[in-house]
Enzyme design. Structure first.
Site, PDB file in Angstrom:
ATOM      1  CE  LYS A 276       0.148  -1.113   2.990  1.00 40.99           C
ATOM      2  NZ  LYS A 276      -0.372  -0.638   1.691  1.00 40.99           N
ATOM      3  NE  ARG A 350       6.445   4.455  -5.099  1.00 43.37           N
ATOM      4  CZ  ARG A 350       5.296   4.811  -5.659  1.00 43.37           C
ATOM      5  NH1 ARG A 350       5.196   5.976  -6.286  1.00 43.37           N
ATOM      6  NH2 ARG A 350       4.240   4.025  -5.598  1.00 43.37           N
TER       7      ARG A 350
END
Length: 491
Positions: A276, A350
């Site tokens: 990020k 996920r």
């Protein structure tokens, strides 16, 4: 400032308290108690209104002192906004405004009479339990890592907030939800060097150990390896902070099938190899707010001793990067046996959830709900006001939407149509962990749906609703209110 709550039915103009809290609408209509105090004081509130000191605009307040005929030395008049638009949101805001207005006042006891206000499609018990939740939320101050002087100042002041009314069930439920929300906020706001997976597990285990009827099991890395949790463990590989799987149980419903909540517990998300960038990474301590929310819901359920069985599962993992970190194009094998091609290491939530959802199957859930700060795409679609809801089950969607509306912790349903599923196709594995640029919140939900076949399952994406952005942003504790109300409705 800390609050403790009680009910009070004493006549407001004669009650012994430091402050009576009343309301005024934008059209200058006074709340019932404000009218009573106005009459007792010879029209003093009306006179101040006529002079322009009290406007009734939402967000305004005025502290009046020593009204003739009123025992309390202070009366706080809170602006309620337009009467014809006064609904649940406006009521909650008014209560919060009142508590914030008293923050610096020399008050140790206050009587809140806003609970007498009519709120469309809500009853007296709702008014009381929402007053407790809103007041506690407004009074919350983060203190865990402050220096001694700032911590002492922030924690100073205990106000007993007496709520005018007699619905004790509303007070009990409100206190339970407020405690659950505060627990979730406290966990979410901790820095990631403190709130590691092990810390989260130990803190949760301590809560269970000190509350009869609650139990906690912690699965370490070796136990997860034995279960074949290859997706979760792949995410954990790059961090020195080792993962834990937290399993909380509340047995209040005998032999009935349990309701199971699964919460994403990424205690910090660097993005992994797909690192990020500045402008987002500094808020990634909030990536465990799904886990914090389901733990907070468990706290509320235990406090109110709900007569049902509840299991909460939190995969607690840090997504960091070192030479052992998983990579884009890796193929990993999940607990379900399905293989997953990694398209992006920043789509890690996920991956830990799919193994936790597979693990949840062993409990034969009555319903299975996962909660996660899963996608920035959901935040782009819905902003911070609404939680994203995805499910194949219309009845479950309606239950959750209704619960959210009732407590003003609202969700909005997004589709899980088959047309989105092929975006997850992979040449090298059973499923790809990303679905491309468009519909990212939905394709993330579609990914999870592949691991919940045969389950009455729903997915809540709280990427926007879990926290407020910016330097002064904090965890919100959502959707503890929605989930607790949904569980209450099942009893």
């Amino acid at each position: 400032m800390a609050l403790q709550f009680q009910l009070n039915q004493t006549t407001p103009q004669t009650v012994t308290t430091d402050c009576v809290i009343v309301g005024i609408y934008a059209d200058k209509t006074l709340s019932p108690t404000a009218k009573t105090l106005d009459a007792a004081s010879g029209g003093r509130i009306t006179a101040l209104t006529a002079r322009g000191d009290l406007t009734g605009k939402s967000g305004t307040s005025a502290l009046l002192h020593d009204l003739n005929g009123v025992t309390a030395p202070r009366v706080l008049v809170v602006g309620l906004g337009e009467a014809d638009k006064f609904g649940p949101g406006q009521y909650i805001k008014a209560v919060g405004d009142a508590v914030r207005a008293l923050k610096d006042a020399p008050v140790t006891h206050a009587l809140l009479t806003l609970s007498e206000l009519p709120v469309k499609d809500r009853n007296a018990a709702w008014n009381i339990h929402q007053a407790v939740i809103a007041a506690d939320h407004a009074a919350y101050r983060y203190t865990a890592t402050l220096g001694t002087s700032r911590k002492k100042a922030a924690e100073s002041g205990l106000i007993t907030l007496a709520i005018h009314g007699q619905e004790s069930s509303g007070l009990t439920l409100g206190q339970a939800i407020a405690e659950g929300v505060e627990y979730a906020r406290a966990l979410g706001n901790l820095p990631p060097n403190i709130c590691t997976p092990v810390y989260l597990a130990e803190t949760t285990a301590h809560f269970a150990a000190t509350h009869p009827g609650a139990t906690c099991e912690i699965l370490d890395e070796s136990k997860m390896e034995a279960l074949g949790m290859g997706a979760l463990l792949a995410v954990a590989r790059g961090s020195a902070n080792r993962p834990r799987l937290i399993v909380l149980k509340w047995n209040g419903g005998g032999d009935a099938r349990p309701y199971v909540l699964v919460g994403k517990g990424i205690t910090f998300d660097t993005g992994g190899v797909n690192l990020k960038t500045q402008g987002g990474i500094e808020e990634m301590k909030y990536d465990m707010c799904g886990g914090a929310a389901v733990i907070g819901t468990f706290v509320a359920a235990v406090k109110v001793r709900l007569p049902l069985n509840l299991i909460v599962i939190v995969p607690a993992v840090e997504n960091a990067i070192d030479g052992n970190a998983y990579r884009p194009s890796d193929v990993i094998t999940s607990m379900s046996g399905k293989t997953i091609e990694v398209g992006n290491t920043d789509a890690e939530g996920r991956l830990i959830l799919c193994d936790a959802l597979t693990y949840a199957e062993r409990f034969k859930p009555e319903a299975l709900i996962d909660v996660a700060t899963l996608t920035g795409a959901c935040m782009i679609a819905l902003g911070r006001a609404a939680t994203g809801l995805m499910t194949h089950h219309d009845d479950l969607a309606n239950e959750l939407l209704t619960a959210g509306e009732h407590v003003h912790d609202r969700a909005w349903r997004l589709p899980l149509w088959d047309e989105y599923q092929n975006l997850l196709d992979s040449t090298f594995a059973d499923v790809y962990n990303i679905g491309g640029r468009w519909g990212g919140a939905i394709t993330a939900g579609c990914f999870l749906s592949r691991f919940t076949e045969g389950q009455r399952w729903a997915h809540l994406d709280i990427a926007g609703s879990a926290s407020n952005e910016g330097k002064r942003g904090m965890a919100t504790g959502r959707p503890v209110g929605l989930l607790t109300q949904w569980l209450v409705d099942r009893c």
